[in-house]
Design a protein around this motif. Structure first.
Motif, PDB file in Angstrom:
ATOM      1  N   TYR A 229       2.321   5.359   1.785  1.00 32.13           N
ATOM      2  CA  TYR A 229       1.001   6.151   1.423  1.00 32.13           C
ATOM      3  C   TYR A 229       0.260   5.940   2.946  1.00 32.13           C
TER       4      TYR A 229
ATOM      5  N   TYR B 202      -2.876   6.799   3.982  1.00 29.63           N
ATOM      6  CA  TYR B 202      -3.960   6.756   4.389  1.00 29.63           C
ATOM      7  C   TYR B 202      -3.843   5.145   4.144  1.00 29.63           C
ATOM      8  N   ARG B 203      -3.256   4.716   2.849  1.00 30.92           N
ATOM      9  CA  ARG B 203      -2.763   2.904   3.676  1.00 30.92           C
ATOM     10  C   ARG B 203      -1.692   1.750   4.127  1.00 30.92           C
TER      11      ARG B 203
ATOM     12  N   GLU C  12     -12.895  19.136   1.568  1.00 30.33           N
ATOM     13  CA  GLU C  12     -13.095  17.977   3.295  1.00 30.33           C
ATOM     14  C   GLU C  12     -14.331  17.554   3.280  1.00 30.33           C
TER      15      GLU C  12
ATOM     16  N   GLU D 115     -10.736   9.879   1.939  1.00 24.66           N
ATOM     17  CA  GLU D 115      -9.239  11.208   2.102  1.00 24.66           C
ATOM     18  C   GLU D 115      -8.985  12.076   0.569  1.00 24.66           C
TER      19      GLU D 115
ATOM     20  N   ARG E 278      -6.704  14.703  -0.201  1.00 28.77           N
ATOM     21  CA  ARG E 278      -5.013  15.809  -0.372  1.00 28.77           C
ATOM     22  C   ARG E 278      -4.765  15.765  -1.174  1.00 28.77           C
TER      23      ARG E 278
ATOM     24  N   GLU F  95      -9.695  10.051  -2.629  1.00 26.80           N
ATOM     25  CA  GLU F  95      -9.919   8.828  -3.009  1.00 26.80           C
ATOM     26  C   GLU F  95     -11.221   8.507  -2.234  1.00 26.80           C
TER      27      GLU F  95
ATOM     28  N   THR G 245     -11.627   1.343   4.139  1.00 31.22           N
ATOM     29  CA  THR G 245     -10.655   1.879   2.933  1.00 31.22           C
ATOM     30  C   THR G 245     -10.163   0.876   1.805  1.00 31.22           C
TER      31      THR G 245
END
Length: 443
Positions: free
Chosen positions: A188, A190-191, A356, A367, A369, A378, A385
């Motif tokens: 993952y 992004y995280r 975006e 984000e 995606r 997200e 985050t």
């Protein structure tokens, strides 16, 4: 019945008075465990529009959770179902046979990745397909362990619920769970807390470490992965991860299963999501878009693996239902003939730049995606985050109240996903994006 007018029209509040009254009746009749995203009752649907009992025309960005890729009432699917119903509705394919089931299996053997000899089994639900894929892999290998990813979703049966990562609402209170299911970290990006430039490599190394130290590769029957994780938040694995996993499985006699129930059959801009990196799974599961809204699922894979189960070991009363197979023959023909993977790519061309543009250091959108017509936003606390599920719920509620049906997802409940029918008109899609942009601005 003609396709509904392809225009968003609101004549009442959402939900309208007739839907409210029907929802009260539902609450008195249906078990409370069946949730609902938007309590409107549908009168008809088709193309990119849902018409409710109050006469509102809602833009459909859900497709019944990626099911109605060809629309909810495609005339060729409708005609195929009507013709089959007039002939017979059921005989059970394990009792007597019929051509439509063989035709669907033959088409899936041709469409799925790889030029090896294949076999297909037809079932009813996505969870049923996944569970049968595990049965087949265990029989073929003589092993028991199953390796799954964090953030995975594979279904609601005992085994597939165990394989699913998220506790609430899918697992809470339903234990004890099935044995011999092991979880490895999902890539993952992004995280990811490690090296952001090497997510694929680090996640693969962790998979190998878990298998080597906790299970033993010689005990693993299958590694199963969604090529894009659906309920987990539309998580796209970084380039190189899936090829590494597939190669590792092959080297160790492990069956690699691609769960393409949500991502497959054109949704991501290729016929299957694994096609983006040329991955050839040993087994692949399909459902959702397979039969244009009728309940049908499939496991397709290498002939020697699929044929490892003795006659009688696979099946089910409604497996390969003739009406669903007739619908699937028509839906698959539409997907191929009308090049719906190209339509998915066009949806991404239109939607992704606008989504975006909502991302930024002071934005609640952390984000964007996804691939093709499988896109997601997200939501996070601004400048961090930290998941912001309330923000996602508010934007979804704004969209729903303004006539755009949206779904949330994600392990943290902070993702809005877009799953429009692949046949949605571009003007309708643009209108829906206008509403989503306004919803984000409303925060």
């Amino acid at each position: 019945m003609a396709t509904p007018e392809q225009r968003r029209t609101l004549v009442t509040e959402i939900p309208g008075p007739r839907s409210v009254k029907l929802h009260e009746q539902r609450s008195a009749a249906f078990a409370a465990g069946f949730g609902v995203t938007l309590p409107v009752f549908v009168a008809e649907a088709g193309g990119g529009i849902i018409v409710d009992v109050d006469g509102n025309h809602l833009i459909d960005l859900a497709s019944g959770i990626a099911v109605t890729s060809v629309g909810a009432s495609h005339p060729e699917v409708v005609a195929a179902v009507q013709t089959q119903v007039e002939r017979f509705t059921h005989t059970c394919f394990m009792v007597t046979e019929y051509e439509a089931a063989v035709d669907v299996a033959t088409t899936l053997n041709r469409l799925t990745p790889g030029d090896h000899e294949k076999r297909t089994g037809l079932f009813t639900t996505g969870a049923e397909a996944v569970e049968n894929a595990i049965k087949i892999a265990r029989t073929y290998t003589g092993r028991q362990a199953v390796v799954v990813l964090s953030h995975a979703y594979h279904g609601r049966t005992l085994l597939t619920m165990t394989m699913t990562a998220k506790n609430v609402p899918y697992k809470e209170g339903f234990g004890p769970f099935a044995p011999e299911v092991y979880r490895v970290p999902s890539p993952y990006a992004y995280r990811w807390t490690g090296d952001a430039s090497n997510v694929a490599g680090e996640a693969f190394d962790q998979l190998v470490d878990v298998i080597s130290t906790q299970i033993g590769a010689h005990n693993v029957a299958a590694i199963i992965a969604e090529p894009i994780q659906g309920e987990g938040g539309f998580i796209v694995p970084p380039e190189g991860y899936l090829p590494k996993v597939a190669a590792y499985a092959r080297e160790n006699g492990i069956v690699f299963i691609a769960d393409e129930i949500q991502a497959g059959l054109g949704r991501t801009g290729r016929m299957f999501a694994v096609d983006h990196e040329g991955v050839v799974p040993d087994l692949i599961t399909t459902a959702k878009a397979l039969a244009g809204g009728m309940p049908l699922s499939a496991v397709t894979g290498r002939a020697e693996i699929m044929d490892a189960v003795a006659p009688g070991g696979l099946g089910g009363t409604y497996a390969a239902n003739p009406v669903a197979c007739a619908a699937a023959k028509a839906a698959l023909e539409v997907i191929e003939r009308d090049d719906l993977p190209a339509k998915a790519r066009r949806i991404e061309e239109i939607a992704r730049p606008r989504l975006e543009a909502l991302v930024g250091p002071s934005s609640p959108v952390g984000e964007v995606r996804g691939r093709g017509a499988m896109l997601a936003m997200e939501f996070v606390e601004r400048g961090t985050t930290i998941p912001a599920p309330d923000a996602a719920r508010k934007v979804a509620a704004y969209a729903n109240s303004h006539g755009v049906l949206t779904l949330t997802c994600g392990t943290y409940g902070n993702v809005i996903r877009l799953l429009p029918p692949l046949v949605i008109g571009e003007d309708l899609l643009s209108d829906a994006l206008d509403v989503l942009e306004a919803g984000v601005a409303s925060l």
